[in-house]
Write a protein that holds these residues in place. Structure first.
Motif, PDB file in Angstrom:
ATOM      1  N   SER A  54       0.809  -1.225   0.000  1.00 12.77           N
ATOM      2  CA  SER A  54       0.000   0.000   0.000  1.00 12.77           C
ATOM      3  C   SER A  54       0.839   1.269   0.000  1.00 12.77           C
ATOM      4  O   SER A  54       0.307   2.361  -0.230  1.00 12.77           O
ATOM      5  CB  SER A  54      -0.929   0.005   1.219  1.00 12.77           C
ATOM      6  OG  SER A  54      -0.181   0.132   2.422  1.00 12.77           O
ATOM      7  N   LEU A 113      -5.256   0.618  -8.804  1.00 16.00           N
ATOM      8  CA  LEU A 113      -4.996  -0.370  -7.758  1.00 16.00           C
ATOM      9  C   LEU A 113      -5.625  -1.717  -8.102  1.00 16.00           C
ATOM     10  O   LEU A 113      -4.968  -2.759  -8.086  1.00 16.00           O
ATOM     11  CB  LEU A 113      -5.557   0.163  -6.440  1.00 16.00           C
ATOM     12  CG  LEU A 113      -5.154  -0.541  -5.144  1.00 16.00           C
ATOM     13  CD1 LEU A 113      -3.679  -0.353  -4.893  1.00 16.00           C
ATOM     14  CD2 LEU A 113      -5.973  -0.002  -3.988  1.00 16.00           C
ATOM     15  N   VAL A 114      -6.905  -1.685  -8.461  1.00 13.21           N
ATOM     16  CA  VAL A 114      -7.630  -2.929  -8.734  1.00 13.21           C
ATOM     17  C   VAL A 114      -7.110  -3.592 -10.002  1.00 13.21           C
ATOM     18  O   VAL A 114      -6.879  -4.807 -10.044  1.00 13.21           O
ATOM     19  CB  VAL A 114      -9.139  -2.654  -8.829  1.00 13.21           C
ATOM     20  CG1 VAL A 114      -9.885  -3.919  -9.237  1.00 13.21           C
ATOM     21  CG2 VAL A 114      -9.676  -2.144  -7.494  1.00 13.21           C
ATOM     22  N   TYR A 161      -3.709  -5.415  -9.561  1.00 12.23           N
ATOM     23  CA  TYR A 161      -3.830  -6.724  -8.942  1.00 12.23           C
ATOM     24  C   TYR A 161      -4.482  -7.726  -9.892  1.00 12.23           C
ATOM     25  O   TYR A 161      -4.095  -8.900  -9.950  1.00 12.23           O
ATOM     26  CB  TYR A 161      -4.637  -6.628  -7.646  1.00 12.23           C
ATOM     27  CG  TYR A 161      -3.919  -5.900  -6.537  1.00 12.23           C
ATOM     28  CD1 TYR A 161      -2.564  -6.102  -6.306  1.00 12.23           C
ATOM     29  CD2 TYR A 161      -4.580  -4.998  -5.718  1.00 12.23           C
ATOM     30  CE1 TYR A 161      -1.902  -5.432  -5.299  1.00 12.23           C
ATOM     31  CE2 TYR A 161      -3.926  -4.320  -4.698  1.00 12.23           C
ATOM     32  CZ  TYR A 161      -2.586  -4.545  -4.495  1.00 12.23           C
ATOM     33  OH  TYR A 161      -1.922  -3.876  -3.494  1.00 12.23           O
ATOM     34  N   GLU A 206      -6.695 -11.137  -3.386  1.00 12.02           N
ATOM     35  CA  GLU A 206      -6.588  -9.934  -4.209  1.00 12.02           C
ATOM     36  C   GLU A 206      -7.738  -8.969  -3.943  1.00 12.02           C
ATOM     37  O   GLU A 206      -7.546  -7.745  -3.968  1.00 12.02           O
ATOM     38  CB  GLU A 206      -6.553 -10.326  -5.698  1.00 12.02           C
ATOM     39  CG  GLU A 206      -5.460 -11.305  -6.065  1.00 12.02           C
ATOM     40  CD  GLU A 206      -4.084 -10.811  -5.680  1.00 12.02           C
ATOM     41  OE1 GLU A 206      -3.858  -9.577  -5.675  1.00 12.02           O
ATOM     42  OE2 GLU A 206      -3.210 -11.640  -5.371  1.00 12.02           O
ATOM     43  N   SER A 238      -7.038  -5.263  -2.535  1.00  8.97           N
ATOM     44  CA  SER A 238      -7.519  -4.080  -3.239  1.00  8.97           C
ATOM     45  C   SER A 238      -8.431  -3.243  -2.351  1.00  8.97           C
ATOM     46  O   SER A 238      -8.361  -2.005  -2.350  1.00  8.97           O
ATOM     47  CB  SER A 238      -8.275  -4.494  -4.509  1.00  8.97           C
ATOM     48  OG  SER A 238      -7.459  -5.243  -5.370  1.00  8.97           O
TER      49      SER A 238
END
Length: 413
Positions: free
Chosen positions: A276, A325-326, A329, A359, A363
């Motif tokens: 993060s 971010l999503v 992943y 994941e 996320s």
């Protein structure tokens, strides 16, 4: 006063981080090499460089397969089967200048060697004491060096001195992970304190190196440190609630099998926290910069006005960064999602399975910490950029200020 409070908090946190690093510093313990990474003699795997000089499809079973030799390999005793035969010049180690032949049966996952390619050879010793070579991987030293060099040059040319300092911070970040965090986890230290201490050291180094020692950077740093602590708490709660094990990933299974004193759940937590940092750093420094720039452009703007304007920037940043971010992943999990798509399992089973759930939780935790870091960092930056004594109060409304013009007689409020 706000500056003194922020600086005092950062100094106190720095002292706590140093104390934590001393308390969690790994001991000089010896850990056995996991079985998959051992040679036949039980030692660490060593590799040597080689260059493929000849490649053909032919009969296999040569007595010289994998053995160092000079000249040409001994022909196979019989023509029982065919495979890819590659003659490799050994260029490093005790057998440099000699050759070996690799016999590789065709099949999924097997390397398809070509003449002129550089490869790495695993060097082992069989029970009789004879040296045996086998294919390990392609040699990527030169192309990787070129790619990294291009990356560093572009960063330094575009961002100049600040870009160079950012690269130095990146080196320090990797050094913290390799020298402190990984050995501490291997030493059995609790994952959350280790990850928080390592993350804090990285943030102090990266932010101050890249952006300078000033109140703007300090506001971003305090906001990032607070958000990192929040991400740690959220990660712990989320993993406990969802009962994630991490055993769906092969590397975690090997760690649990061969390094039994390391907690897989702890590794997951540490990964969530460190993962993060990048996105939090990106958002917080942007918010701090926006607040300070808005305050410098309009000297009469109140803290509420600066906060509202910076938050409008932050909301756009949140929306775009959540996608990043999503999708990042999801991109890393594409092979896994592809296998699930042909497995015939229900969509619900796929989403709630351990591999995909990791994941999703990663996320979600990152997204929550990201969203909350925006107002927190913006508020800190506004207090530093517009001290209380210099902000406009209701008792002193903004006065109209005439704008000088050359004979136009126009005024602006």
């Amino acid at each position: 006063m706000a500056a003194k409070v922020v600086v005092g908090l950062l100094v106190a946190i720095a002292v706590a981080v140093i104390a934590g690093a001393i308390a969690l510093w790994p001991s000089e313990q010896s850990v056995d090499i996991p079985l998959p990474f051992q040679t036949t003699g039980g030692g660490a795997v060593t590799t040597e460089a080689g260059t493929v000089t000849s490649q053909s499809i032919g009969s296999c079973g040569s007595p010289d397969a994998g053995r160092p030799f000079s000249g040409n390999p001994t022909p196979p005793v019989n023509d029982s089967y065919e495979c890819q035969r590659s003659i490799v010049d050994i260029t490093t180690g005790d057998d440099a200048g000699k050759r070996t032949v690799l016999e590789i049966a065709p099949g999924p996952g097997q390397p398809d060697l070509r003449t002129g390619e550089g490869i790495r050879l695993v060097k082992q010793t069989d029970p009789a004491g004879a040296v045996q070579y086998s294919f390990n991987d392609y040699s990527r030293g030169l192309p990787l060096s070129i790619i990294v060099a291009v990356f560093a040059v572009v960063i330094c040319v575009v961002a100049r001195w600040r870009g160079f300092r950012a690269l130095v911070g990146l080196v320090i970040a990797f050094a913290v992970l390799v020298v402190f965090m990984l050995p501490a986890l291997l030493d059995g230290a609790p994952a959350i304190p280790v990850a928080l201490v390592a993350g804090a050291i990285i943030l102090y180094a990266v932010l101050y190196l890249a952006h300078g020692v000033n109140l703007r950077t300090s506001s971003a740093l305090l906001g990032t440190l607070t958000s990192m602590g929040l991400a740690a708490a959220l990660s712990y709660v989320a993993i406990r609630m969802t009962h994630l094990t991490g055993l769906s990933e092969e590397q975690n299974t090997e760690v649990q099998t061969y390094i039994t004193h390391v907690s897989i759940t702890g590794l997951l937590l540490a990964g969530f926290i460190i993962g993060s940092l990048g996105v939090l750093n990106d958002v917080t420094i942007t918010q701090a910069s926006a607040a300070f720039e808005l305050a410098s452009v309009d000297k009469t703007a109140s803290r509420r006005e600066i906060f509202g304007a910076a938050m409008r920037v932050g909301r756009d940043h949140i929306a775009s960064t959540v996608y990043t971010l999503v999708l990042a992943y999801a991109g890393g999990a594409l092979p896994l999602l592809l296998l699930f798509s042909v497995a015939g399992r229900s969509f619900q089973d796929v989403l709630t399975g351990d591999a995909v759930a990791i994941e999703i939780v990663r996320s979600s935790v990152g997204g929550v910490a990201l969203a909350l870091s925006v107002p927190l960092t913006t508020a800190i930056a506004v207090l530093l950029a517009r001290p209380i004594t210099s902000s406009r109060t209701p008792s002193s409304p903004r006065q109209a200020k005439p704008t000088r013009s050359r004979g136009s007689g126009r005024h602006s409020a």
